[in-house]
Write a protein that holds these residues in place. Structure first.
Motif, PDB file in Angstrom:
ATOM      1  N   ASN C 112       0.780  -1.246  -0.078  1.00 55.97           N
ATOM      2  CA  ASN C 112       0.072   0.024  -0.036  1.00 55.97           C
ATOM      3  C   ASN C 112       0.968   1.152   0.200  1.00 55.97           C
ATOM      4  O   ASN C 112       0.459   2.308  -0.829  1.00 55.97           O
ATOM      5  CB  ASN C 112      -1.036   0.061   1.259  1.00 55.97           C
ATOM      6  N   THR C 113       2.013   1.091   0.781  1.00 55.34           N
ATOM      7  CA  THR C 113       2.784   2.450   0.723  1.00 55.34           C
ATOM      8  C   THR C 113       3.536   2.494  -0.618  1.00 55.34           C
ATOM      9  O   THR C 113       3.400   3.824  -1.292  1.00 55.34           O
ATOM     10  CB  THR C 113       3.937   2.088   1.628  1.00 55.34           C
ATOM     11  N   LEU C 114       3.638   1.629  -1.451  1.00 52.94           N
ATOM     12  CA  LEU C 114       4.134   1.817  -2.749  1.00 52.94           C
ATOM     13  C   LEU C 114       3.298   2.467  -3.579  1.00 52.94           C
ATOM     14  O   LEU C 114       3.465   3.222  -4.476  1.00 52.94           O
ATOM     15  CB  LEU C 114       4.616   0.464  -3.087  1.00 52.94           C
ATOM     16  N   PHE C 115       2.022   1.906  -3.641  1.00 50.88           N
ATOM     17  CA  PHE C 115       0.927   2.240  -4.390  1.00 50.88           C
ATOM     18  C   PHE C 115       0.506   3.539  -4.066  1.00 50.88           C
ATOM     19  O   PHE C 115      -0.097   4.411  -5.040  1.00 50.88           O
ATOM     20  CB  PHE C 115      -0.208   1.398  -4.536  1.00 50.88           C
ATOM     21  N   ALA C 116       0.719   3.871  -2.564  1.00 47.25           N
ATOM     22  CA  ALA C 116       0.227   5.486  -2.368  1.00 47.25           C
ATOM     23  C   ALA C 116       1.212   6.218  -2.989  1.00 47.25           C
ATOM     24  O   ALA C 116       0.802   7.481  -3.323  1.00 47.25           O
ATOM     25  CB  ALA C 116       0.262   5.491  -0.815  1.00 47.25           C
ATOM     26  N   ARG C 117       2.429   5.898  -3.524  1.00 44.74           N
ATOM     27  CA  ARG C 117       3.153   6.942  -4.219  1.00 44.74           C
ATOM     28  C   ARG C 117       3.023   6.988  -5.436  1.00 44.74           C
ATOM     29  O   ARG C 117       3.485   8.137  -6.137  1.00 44.74           O
ATOM     30  CB  ARG C 117       4.704   6.260  -3.991  1.00 44.74           C
ATOM     31  N   LEU C 118       2.054   6.228  -6.246  1.00 42.85           N
ATOM     32  CA  LEU C 118       1.826   6.408  -7.491  1.00 42.85           C
ATOM     33  C   LEU C 118       1.108   7.575  -7.824  1.00 42.85           C
ATOM     34  O   LEU C 118       0.293   8.157  -7.074  1.00 42.85           O
ATOM     35  CB  LEU C 118       1.252   5.313  -8.083  1.00 42.85           C
ATOM     36  N   PRO C 119       1.354   8.262  -8.991  1.00 39.15           N
ATOM     37  CA  PRO C 119       0.457   9.589  -9.383  1.00 39.15           C
ATOM     38  C   PRO C 119      -1.177   9.351  -9.036  1.00 39.15           C
ATOM     39  O   PRO C 119      -1.490   8.368  -9.524  1.00 39.15           O
ATOM     40  CB  PRO C 119       0.747   9.960 -10.901  1.00 39.15           C
ATOM     41  N   LYS C 120      -1.628  10.467  -8.383  1.00 40.06           N
ATOM     42  CA  LYS C 120      -3.206  10.255  -8.264  1.00 40.06           C
ATOM     43  C   LYS C 120      -3.981  10.242  -9.457  1.00 40.06           C
ATOM     44  O   LYS C 120      -5.033   9.880  -9.364  1.00 40.06           O
ATOM     45  CB  LYS C 120      -3.632  11.350  -7.379  1.00 40.06           C
ATOM     46  N   ARG C 121      -3.402  10.870 -10.654  1.00 40.97           N
ATOM     47  CA  ARG C 121      -4.054  11.299 -11.905  1.00 40.97           C
ATOM     48  C   ARG C 121      -4.539   9.848 -12.340  1.00 40.97           C
ATOM     49  O   ARG C 121      -5.105   9.676 -13.445  1.00 40.97           O
ATOM     50  CB  ARG C 121      -3.423  12.076 -12.796  1.00 40.97           C
ATOM     51  N   LEU C 122      -3.756   8.586 -12.143  1.00 40.57           N
ATOM     52  CA  LEU C 122      -3.744   7.474 -12.922  1.00 40.57           C
ATOM     53  C   LEU C 122      -4.426   6.401 -11.756  1.00 40.57           C
ATOM     54  O   LEU C 122      -3.554   5.468 -11.282  1.00 40.57           O
ATOM     55  CB  LEU C 122      -2.522   6.880 -13.500  1.00 40.57           C
ATOM     56  N   PRO C 123      -5.729   6.456 -11.469  1.00 39.69           N
ATOM     57  CA  PRO C 123      -6.272   5.578 -10.479  1.00 39.69           C
ATOM     58  C   PRO C 123      -6.348   4.231 -11.138  1.00 39.69           C
ATOM     59  O   PRO C 123      -6.211   3.215 -10.113  1.00 39.69           O
ATOM     60  CB  PRO C 123      -7.649   6.316 -10.162  1.00 39.69           C
TER      61      PRO C 123
END
Lengths: 726, 183, 317
Positions: C112-123
């Motif tokens: 989850n930490t990793l995916f939290a870092r992904l850009p929010k614009r690409l849900p």
């Protein structure tokens, strides 16, 4: 993630990569040519050495890409040597001459100003006229080396009124040509393709000069059709292919030849029928050679007497397909003429004249002549006074070194102008310090060349000639056992502001008031020359094929008729030459034990490499790469005596000068000799690859001035040098 | 009747080689090889002491092997062998990994720093396809090299190989080289 | 060879490729061997570390190419006779599988930490936030042969070159494989020795057991390589002179064989021997474990160093 998504992901990935590949075109073009390229093949003639092989220039999109052999020329035997292939570099060399130049600084400083042709011509003509006014037209020398257009340059000098035309043979083969001429009335060619026994003194034919004799020699020796006996103090390429190689004591070839004649005469092995029908002087010869036994010769030459005797017998057994090869560059010793005379006599008495496998007088093809206005012959005598100094020598070639001596002494009259065509006297003449002094004496020096040679470097005006791939030249007839007529036409238009020699000459002539003697074009010249050739539309034929040769092949024996008159005084082949005696020379070759270098010194001998032509190709990048630096060859025993190892820098000193060059310690040379190459240590800074001390020493600086007594030709192996570690 | 497959090969008579370098310069001109590299080379050796000396000059280039290791190891197929036996390189596919250079027993390949690809002698295949000889063969004054199809019994090369003794180099490497040196 | 073409970039890549293969192998084996469902530290650390050395090594490889941007051409062709082509595809699959496998070993928090870092614009990227824990064994099973392939092919790359007598033996592939597996163990030993937690006995037993086995196997490949080579053709004998008196003698015998293989083997045997046949815990000291691991890693690197350079300097006369 389920399996389907997994699979989908994977497939997308692979598809993406494949799509990426379709934009993979990268603009590297491979050497393969794509369609739509304009490719032309233009037959012409090479100018990288004097052999003038026929080549075919491959031109694509206006650029010469390759020079292929022209298989139609018997003269070039379907080959193009390293220099011929490297001719492209002469055209595309960024440092070649591109426009006329006038010197702005001091001579040799290398400061130039690019000028228009008119300016260059005006300047040269005004200086020449000035000299003519003050000292007379004879106060100019017109020196050149052979080229198809040399005749125009020479004619300009003669029309100008100067008798002082100096040509290449006086630095090269004057002695051998004169010796054979005085014996046979003409200089023959050697039928090496058909000979069975060949003896050569030096004349490193497999390395120093690539010509048909090279092709014939390597073919006949490696295919075991001929036996090669080779004499040379150095292990050259020819030595490596010879059946027998003798590292004889230098300057003793004459002793060897006299001993051969001795054996052949005393054992009655000569061709009696031939000798009695076609020669004079056999009795004098037989008497003369009595003391020259093989045992005597062994002491002089270091060649075992039994081998000399055996060779003499084998030679005469193989006759008439046995030749003692005359050689080309015969600028060796002061008595070189007599050694070549002895060769000629030996060849004569075994009857190899005008026979297959022997010596064959050159066949010619008659060319027409353009009728142009003849000028008055120059009135003044030559500055080298050929009539007095070298009465028998070829006057039209002159005696270069004697001329230089006279000019430096100011006798018989001052010489103040020097025009040079294609030649580089700074390197071609020995004892460069004297050449520089001669340059200092000149009020005017003008040079015609394609590159900034050392002589051009010291000139006042430099006229850039178009390279041989950029110009029309007069057609040329090359005599030989199989004569040819060759033509030279441009493969491309001149890249820079250059002109062919005739136009350069015409520009000067106009301003010297001599245009009437040069009012023709090279096309007209060729029309006149070619019109008598026994083919239809000869110029068209030559443009299409580049070369023509009579189809019926070599002829032998045309002169072996009872009523044939040889071009000698007696009308016969002169074993004994009364003419020589008349002019105070030995009528038969006399041998005196030559001087040898004193202890601690070496004889400097010279020679050539297959990938260079004299001094003018050492800056060609494609050739220079095979030997970027000059080297002094020295035997290991001699080297260890001086304390030098391979690669050490050494100082080589003679009475003429001193140079530095790296040593090449090798078994391939006698311990009493050293050897160095030609064309390094250039002064011209435009010849970056061959210039300065870093490229090795310049041999012209240390070779002492000496000349053959009969022909006046240079004698370049008479120098003894001291070699020390630097 | 099935057409006999061609195999181009070189027969070299080193005795005739006078080390004049015509072949080196002709190749450079024909294939536009920059000065820093060479597609063919000369193996020279000097043996002995004055006056008993032996000098050997032996020309060499890519041997266009019948079982070319360089073709086998190439990961992109840039290195390939034509049906007539000539081994060549497709510049566009070469990635410059130089595996082929290591695989070649003769060190016949070189790496073009300026283009990032590997290069070598290709027997002037463009000339061969026009019916001409490779440049090195044609230009030679001594005609040291003979070029032809050794599978054609009428060819010069085939006849030389049936009438003369010869050797090939480094046969133990197992690549079946196709330069035959006459003895 | 006229000059050395493959240098330090290639040596590093071969070492790093082997390292990744070894890490994956040990992790996968550990996954299979765990008895009571509790994942071991070795398995986790091996999985998380495994993709990176080879990824970095592959980058080195790409930049070693004459035209690095043409690297994708390796994946437009499959030349099955070319060890490099086979290897390139193996690397591709291994990278893919080992990344998935590493992903499978992330804890939910880490994921989850990793995916939290992904850009929010690409849900839509969040659909990749999957729990692959259940697939660990499957991924290990798929990846194991590929890892072995990667470990072996680096040796085949050299061994298949018939023109380099120093290499041309099928023993090189084995040598490189066992060395690779051993270096994998070494990294894990180093990690354990450097971590603050206690070293579990089961971990140590597994790692020591594997590592000792690999090193013994490696040793018994090196011996026949030398012996067989000396009894082989003249060209091979001459090439072996590179390590028998030639420039690589010291590096091969003292640095690689001595300090990089035999010394760690002896140390590990000495440490493991008392516990081998009894149930007592291994008595090891962290510094010794760490040093032993470093020696093994240095040895692995030097093995490839000697072989890559030495091979290019060997030839048939």
């Amino acid at each position: 993630m389920n399996r389907r998504r997994f699979l989908g992901f994977a497939v997308t990935g692979v598809a993406g990569a494949t799509l990426a590949s379709s934009v993979s075109y990268l603009p590297w073009s491979s050497p393969e040519k794509t369609a739509g390229v304009q490719r032309k093949e233009i037959p012409t003639t090479c100018e990288m050495c004097v052999n003038k092989c026929s080549i075919i220039a491959v031109v694509e999109n206006g650029k010469v890409l390759k020079l292929n052999p022209n298989p139609e020329s018997p003269r070039s035997r379907g080959m193009v040597c390293a220099r011929g292939n490297a001719g492209l570099q002469q055209v595309y060399d960024p440092a070649r001459l591109k426009r006329p130049l006038l010197r702005t600084g001091a001579r040799g400083e290398g400061k130039w100003k690019a000028v228009s042709w008119d300016e260059a011509w005006d300047f040269a003509a005004s200086k020449l006229s000035e000299v003519k006014q003050k000292h007379g037209p004879q106060a100019s020398i017109w020196s050149s080396t052979e080229s198809f257009a040399e005749t125009f340059f020479k004619s300009l000098g003669l029309a100008f009124g100067s008798p002082n035309v100096e040509r290449h043979p006086t630095l090269c083969l004057a002695s051998v040509n004169l010796a054979y001429s005085l014996t046979f009335g003409t200089v023959p060619s050697f039928d090496l393709a058909n000979a069975k026994y060949i003896i050569m003194s030096g004349a490193n034919r497999l390395e120093s000069f690539i010509m048909p004799d090279t092709v014939d020699l390597i073919g006949s020796t490696t295919d075991r059709k001929a036996r090669l006996i080779y004499l040379d103090p150095r292990f050259t390429v020819t030595a490596s292919k010879a059946d027998e190689w003798y590292a004889l004591r230098p300057h003793s070839d004459l002793a060897f030849i006299l001993a051969l004649i001795n054996v052949i005469v005393t054992e009655n092995r000569y061709d009696k029928q031939f000798v009695s029908a076609y020669t004079v002087g056999m009795d004098q010869l037989a008497e003369h050679v009595k003391p020259f036994t093989p045992e005597w010769a062994e002491v002089e030459t270091e060649i075992p007497a039994r081998d000399i005797r055996r060779i003499a017998r084998e030679f005469s057994d193989a006759a008439p397909r046995a030749v003692y090869y005359a050689g080309r560059r015969s600028s060796w010793y002061r008595d070189d003429f007599h050694m070549r005379r002895a060769q000629a006599i030996l060849n004569a008495i075994v009857g190899n004249w005008d026979r297959q496998g022997g010596m064959v007088p050159n066949a010619k093809i008659t060319l027409g002549e353009l009728m142009f206005l003849p000028w008055d012959d120059p009135q003044a005598p030559r500055v080298d006074d050929m009539d007095k100094n070298f009465p028998l020598a070829a006057k039209g070639d002159g005696a270069y070194l004697k001329m230089r001596e006279n000019i430096l002494a100011g006798v018989p009259y001052p010489v103040k102008a020097w025009m040079v065509h294609k030649q580089d006297p700074m390197n071609a003449l020995p004892e460069q310090s004297k050449t520089l002094r001669m340059i200092e004496q000149m009020d005017f020096i003008g040079v015609i060349d394609v590159q900034m040679s050392d002589t051009a470097w010291y000139a006042d005006v430099v006229f850039p000639e178009s390279t041989y791939l950029e110009r029309h030249d007069p057609i040329e007839m090359l005599a030989g056992i199989q004569p040819v007529v060759v033509m030279r036409q441009p493969a491309i238009a001149p890249l820079h502001d250059t002109k062919p020699t005739l136009e350069i000459v015409q520009g000067l002539a106009k301003r010297l008031g001599l245009s009437q003697y040069f009012d023709y074009t090279v096309e007209q010249w060729n029309e006149a020359q070619a019109k008598d050739l026994p083919i239809d539309a000869p110029l068209d034929y030559l443009r299409k094929h580049g070369v023509w040769s009579p189809p019926d092949g070599p002829k032998y024996g045309a002169t072996l008729t009872p009523d044939h008159r040889f071009g000698t005084e007696s009308g016969k082949i002169e074993l004994y030459s009364a003419r020589l005696k008349q002019f105070g020379y030995d009528p038969l070759p006399v041998y005196t034990t030559p001087s040898q270098p004193p202890p601690g010194k070496f004889r400097l001998i010279l020679g050539r490499k297959a990938f260079f032509t004299q001094a003018n190709t050492t800056n060609n990048a494609w050739l220079n790469t095979f030997q970027p630096e000059n080297r002094l060859w020295i035997h290991p025993k001699a080297a260890s005596g001086i304390g030098i190892r391979d690669g050490d820098l050494v100082q080589v000193t003679s009475a003429a000068g001193s140079i530095r060059v790296k040593a090449r310690v090798s078994e391939e040379i006698r311990p009493d000799c050293v050897f160095t190459l030609h064309g390094y240590g250039k002064k011209s800074q435009w010849q970056r690859l061959a210039a300065g001390e870093k490229s090795g020493g310049c041999d012209a600086e240390i070779i002492e001035t000496a000349w053959d007594t009969v022909s006046g030709g240079g004698a370049f192996h008479e120098t003894f040098v001291k070699v020390t570690k630097v | 009747m099935a057409e006999r497959k061609k195999r181009y090969a070189l027969v070299i008579d080193s005795r005739k080689c006078i080390a004049c370098r015509a072949c080196a310069v002709a190749c450079r001109a024909e294939n536009q090889v920059p000065l820093a590299y060479t597609r063919n080379w000369l193996n020279q050796e000097l043996r002995g002491e004055l006056p008993h000396l032996l000098a050997i000059s032996e020309p060499e280039q890519c041997h266009h092997c019948a079982q070319p290791a360089c073709v086998r190891v190439c990961p992109t197929g840039a290195s390939y062998q034509r049906a007539d036996g000539i081994v060549a390189i497709n510049d566009r596919e070469c990635v410059g990994c130089r595996y082929c250079m290591i695989a070649c027993p003769f060190d016949a390949r070189f790496f073009r720093e300026d283009r990032g690809v590997v290069e070598k002698c290709d027997l002037c295949k463009a000339r061969v396809d026009r019916g001409e000889m490779p440049a090195c063969v044609e230009t030679c004054p001594s005609k040291v090299r003979v070029f032809g199809d050794i599978n054609d019994p009428e060819s010069n090369v085939a006849q030389l190989l049936t009438t003369r003794q010869f050797r090939v180099k480094k046969s133990e490497a197992g690549t079946a080289p196709q330069i035959y040196y006459l003895l | 060879m006229k000059q050395i073409e493959w240098g330090y970039l290639i040596i590093c890549y071969l070492f790093l490729g082997g390292l990744s293969a070894g890490l994956f192998f040990v992790s996968a084996l550990s996954t299979f061997l765990q008895k009571d469902g509790t994942p071991t530290r070795i398995a986790r650390w091996g999985a998380l570390l495994s993709p990176w050395p080879v990824t970095f090594g592959s980058a080195l490889l790409v930049f070693d190419l004459g035209n690095w941007y043409r690297f994708y051409k390796l994946f437009l062709h499959f030349q099955y006779v070319s060890p490099m082509s086979v290897g390139a595809w193996l690397l591709l699959f291994f990278s893919f599988v080992s990344l998935l496998y590493a992903f499978a070993w992330l804890t939910p928090e880490q994921r989850n930490t990793l995916f939290a870092r992904l850009p929010k614009r690409l849900p839509r990227l969040q659909i990749f936030n999957l729990d692959l824990t259940a697939h660990r064994r499957a991924l290990a099973a798929i990846g194991l042969p590929i890892a072995v392939g990667v470990g072996i092919y680096t040796g085949v790359l050299l061994g298949a070159v018939q023109s380099r007598p120093f290499w041309n033996t099928n023993l090189v592939a084995q040598m490189f494989l066992f060395s690779a597996l051993s270096t994998g163990c070494a990294v894990l030993l180093l990690a354990i020795a450097m971590s603050r937690d206690t070293m579990a006995d089961s971990e140590l037993r597994l790692l020591y057991g594997l590592d000792i086995s690999f090193m013994i196997l490696e040793f018994f490949v090196v011996i026949p390589y030398l012996v067989h080579g000396e009894l082989s053709s003249r060209a091979v004998q001459d090439s072996l002179k590179l390590i028998l008196g030639g420039p690589f003698t010291f590096t091969f015998w003292v640095l690689f064989l001595g300090m990089g293989l035999l010394l760690p083997l002896v140390i590990e045997l000495v440490e493991f021997a008392p516990a081998m046949f009894s149930k007592s815990a291994l008595a090891v000291r962290r510094p010794v474990v760490a040093c032993t691991a470093v020696l093994i890693l240095a040895g692995g690197f030097l093995l490839r160093y000697v072989f890559v350079f030495g091979g290019q300097m060997s030839k048939f006369e």
